[in-house]
Design a protein around this motif. Structure first.
Motif, PDB file in Angstrom:
ATOM      1  N   UNK A   1     -11.674  93.858 105.897  1.00 44.87           N
ATOM      2  CA  UNK A   1     -12.784  94.812 105.977  1.00 44.87           C
ATOM      3  C   UNK A   1     -12.710  95.583 107.273  1.00 44.87           C
ATOM      4  N   UNK A   2     -13.020  96.860 107.168  1.00 45.90           N
ATOM      5  CA  UNK A   2     -13.121  97.692 108.356  1.00 45.90           C
ATOM      6  C   UNK A   2     -14.513  97.503 108.944  1.00 45.90           C
ATOM      7  N   UNK A   3     -14.672  97.848 110.181  1.00 46.40           N
ATOM      8  CA  UNK A   3     -15.947  97.690 110.866  1.00 46.40           C
ATOM      9  C   UNK A   3     -16.905  98.821 110.481  1.00 46.40           C
ATOM     10  N   UNK A   4     -18.186  98.669 110.811  1.00 49.44           N
ATOM     11  CA  UNK A   4     -19.128  99.769 110.569  1.00 49.44           C
ATOM     12  C   UNK A   4     -18.726 101.048 111.314  1.00 49.44           C
ATOM     13  N   UNK A   5     -18.133 100.891 112.480  1.00 46.37           N
ATOM     14  CA  UNK A   5     -17.630 102.051 113.225  1.00 46.37           C
ATOM     15  C   UNK A   5     -16.149 102.168 112.886  1.00 46.37           C
ATOM     16  N   UNK A   6     -15.876 102.520 111.638  1.00 42.14           N
ATOM     17  CA  UNK A   6     -14.554 102.446 111.051  1.00 42.14           C
ATOM     18  C   UNK A   6     -13.525 103.304 111.778  1.00 42.14           C
ATOM     19  N   UNK A   7     -12.291 102.958 111.487  1.00 47.77           N
ATOM     20  CA  UNK A   7     -11.172 103.776 111.929  1.00 47.77           C
ATOM     21  C   UNK A   7     -10.473 104.315 110.693  1.00 47.77           C
ATOM     22  N   UNK A   8      -9.546 105.175 110.886  1.00 45.42           N
ATOM     23  CA  UNK A   8      -8.773 105.716 109.777  1.00 45.42           C
ATOM     24  C   UNK A   8      -7.428 105.000 109.768  1.00 45.42           C
ATOM     25  N   UNK A   9      -7.474 103.723 109.367  1.00 47.74           N
ATOM     26  CA  UNK A   9      -6.301 102.868 109.434  1.00 47.74           C
ATOM     27  C   UNK A   9      -5.344 103.143 108.279  1.00 47.74           C
ATOM     28  N   UNK A  10      -4.081 102.858 108.520  1.00 50.12           N
ATOM     29  CA  UNK A  10      -3.031 103.099 107.536  1.00 50.12           C
ATOM     30  C   UNK A  10      -3.107 102.039 106.428  1.00 50.12           C
ATOM     31  N   UNK A  11      -3.336 102.432 105.167  1.00 51.60           N
ATOM     32  CA  UNK A  11      -3.425 101.452 104.079  1.00 51.60           C
ATOM     33  C   UNK A  11      -2.157 100.614 103.915  1.00 51.60           C
ATOM     34  N   UNK A  12      -0.998 101.168 104.218  1.00 49.44           N
ATOM     35  CA  UNK A  12       0.258 100.412 104.115  1.00 49.44           C
ATOM     36  C   UNK A  12       0.260  99.256 105.114  1.00 49.44           C
ATOM     37  N   UNK A  13      -0.156  99.527 106.336  1.00 49.57           N
ATOM     38  CA  UNK A  13      -0.216  98.488 107.362  1.00 49.57           C
ATOM     39  C   UNK A  13      -1.210  97.406 106.965  1.00 49.57           C
ATOM     40  N   UNK A  14      -2.334  97.815 106.410  1.00 56.59           N
ATOM     41  CA  UNK A  14      -3.357  96.855 105.985  1.00 56.59           C
ATOM     42  C   UNK A  14      -2.819  95.977 104.860  1.00 56.59           C
ATOM     43  N   UNK A  15      -2.232  96.594 103.837  1.00 55.59           N
ATOM     44  CA  UNK A  15      -1.703  95.839 102.690  1.00 55.59           C
ATOM     45  C   UNK A  15      -0.584  94.909 103.143  1.00 55.59           C
TER      46      UNK A  15
END
Length: 165
Positions: free
Chosen positions: A126-140
């Motif tokens: 889960x991203x935080x309430x103060x989200x970032x624009x993280x790379x979905x590939x890195x997350x997966x």
């Protein structure tokens, strides 16, 4: 340029505020093992597709599984819980939000034993309430790597018929 010195009594309060802001920018990731710890090492896995899954995230899932030395044998229809000649089934759900551009808010990956249909592991990001624009590939990649490594390191539960010394 001249700056007024801050009173030392404000320093603890400013430290707490700074730490709270930094915590608001963090993400969370959790891997939970299910009741069904595999009796053998998984080598083949099939993706059980869900309604709303995108081709982009499907590709990222497959690439992450391949990166973990797993053989991906294809896709199965939604709701499949058992399959012959496959070690494991994997499915995911993702939640995207809009803020100037689309960003990944939550990702959940489920890994099932293909023989029994029981949940082996659940990974949540889960991203935080103060989200970032993280790379979905890195997350997966990170979530699949942690999930697979936790399953590989799990100790199978002894069967009820095993003799007790």
């Amino acid at each position: 340029m001249y700056f007024l010195p801050l009173p030392t009594s404000l320093l603890p309060a400013l430290t707490v505020v700074a730490l709270a802001l930094l915590a608001g920018c963090s993400t969370t990731q959790e891997i939970t093992l299910g009741a069904a710890v595999p009796k053998k090492v998984f080598t083949t896995v099939a993706h059980v597709q869900s309604d709303g899954n995108s081709s982009q995230m499907n590709s990222l899932l497959e690439a992450a599984l391949l990166k973990e030395q797993l053989t991906v044998v294809g896709a199965l229809p939604s709701g499949t819980r058992t399959a012959p000649d496959i070690d494991a089934l994997v499915s995911y759900s993702d939640v995207w939000r809009w803020d100037l551009v689309m960003y990944l808010k939550h990702l959940t990956v489920q890994l099932y034993d293909a023989e029994t249909g029981q949940l082996v592991a659940l990974g949540r990001w889960s991203d935080s309430p103060m989200h970032g624009f993280r790379d979905p590939k890195t997350i997966m990649d990170g979530l699949i790597s942690d999930l697979v490594n936790k399953v590989r390191g799990a100790k199978p539960i002894a069967s009820a018929t095993a003799s007790i010394p």
